[in-house]
Design an enzyme around this catalytic site. Sequence first.
Site, short mmCIF file in Angstrom:
data_model
loop_
_atom_site.label_atom_id
_atom_site.label_comp_id
_atom_site.label_asym_id
_atom_site.label_seq_id
_atom_site.Cartn_x
_atom_site.Cartn_y
_atom_site.Cartn_z
CB VAL A 12 -0.93 -0.01 1.23
CG1 VAL A 12 -1.61 1.35 1.42
CG2 VAL A 12 -1.99 -1.09 1.08
N PRO A 15 1.13 8.60 1.52
CG PRO A 15 -0.50 10.16 0.95
CD PRO A 15 -0.33 8.78 1.52
CB ALA A 16 6.41 10.93 2.55
N GLY A 18 1.58 14.27 5.92
CA GLY A 18 0.16 14.42 6.16
C GLY A 18 -0.13 15.40 7.28
CG LEU A 19 -3.63 18.23 9.25
CD1 LEU A 19 -2.70 19.43 9.47
CD2 LEU A 19 -5.03 18.70 8.85
N GLY A 20 -1.71 15.97 11.04
CA GLY A 20 -2.17 15.40 12.29
C GLY A 20 -3.21 16.30 12.93
CG ASP A 45 -2.61 10.37 12.66
OD1 ASP A 45 -2.68 9.13 12.65
OD2 ASP A 45 -2.47 11.03 13.72
CE1 TYR A 50 -4.95 11.55 19.07
CE2 TYR A 50 -5.01 11.99 16.72
CZ TYR A 50 -4.33 11.53 17.83
OH TYR A 50 -3.04 11.06 17.69
CE LYS A 75 -2.62 7.71 15.88
NZ LYS A 75 -3.42 8.86 15.40
CG HIS A 108 -3.97 5.96 20.40
ND1 HIS A 108 -5.00 6.84 20.16
CD2 HIS A 108 -2.87 6.75 20.55
CE1 HIS A 108 -4.55 8.08 20.16
NE2 HIS A 108 -3.25 8.05 20.39
#
Length: 296
Positions: A12, A15-16, A18-20, A45, A50, A75, A108
Amino acid sequence: MAIPTLTLNNAVEIPAFGLGVYRASAEETTGAVLAAFEAGYRHVDTAAAYSNEEQVGEAFRASGLDRSDVFIESKLWLSDYTYDGALHGFERSLRKLGMDHVDLYLLHQPAPDEFERTLGAWKGLCEIVKSGRARAVGVSNFNEEELKRAIDETGVTPAVNQVELHPFFTQKKLSAFHREHGILTQAWSPIGGVNRYFTEDPKPEDDPLTHPTITQIAQRYGKSPAQVILRWHIELGHSVIPKSVHTARIRENVDIFDFALSAEEIAFIDGLDTGRRGGPDPKSLSTKTVSFTIPD
């Protein structure tokens, strides 16, 4: 701007960059994710803990992007650790996201003093990936021994281990273990923000953004210290998920693909490691110490 991808151990592509959205309130998340999509991000992510999975889903639907163009990871929280609990928690996440699958689903925390529950949950994730409703599965905050136990118990190697990693806590030994076993290192708090927000008395000397090595390299390239640190992660082959809810910062963070650090500069940044984590020790977390549960 093309964000490069990394290949997970089941082929798979992720993308290296991303947005957390950790510590992003529900009210902030939708706008932040939309701003990220507009800036070219295609990876978000989130996590059940969250409390903003619903807003991530809302932002995706408002974006007009195709589902196949966006990489979404979430997670499972400790309170759902058991085989059946993992299946239930996963279904809840899908429902809140409003999606029929996620691209990556993680445990998590390792919960080492309840590791049989953790292993039960990991077996649940192994079934979920077989079903195709998660394209890949992995873990977060595991050490080498915990990874070995999860692999030995199931024969399934996590695709990702998401861990605290920044110039002051480089996790070299763990990253080497990841490379040896085909596990992608994904960095949370990649610019060291945990050293600021996880203490009541943040000190400049504990902040990688103000270290002279970082600021001097930033001046050399006409970049911000955060951009230099994020580029360092990319050079090391990490998956990186910086968090911000500010549009200008979201755009600035991803503007790191027009320069490269030298081997010497990478080594200088590597040398800043203190060996001290800024966040909580994963060994301290379990349902015995954290009573938070995820509402359905």
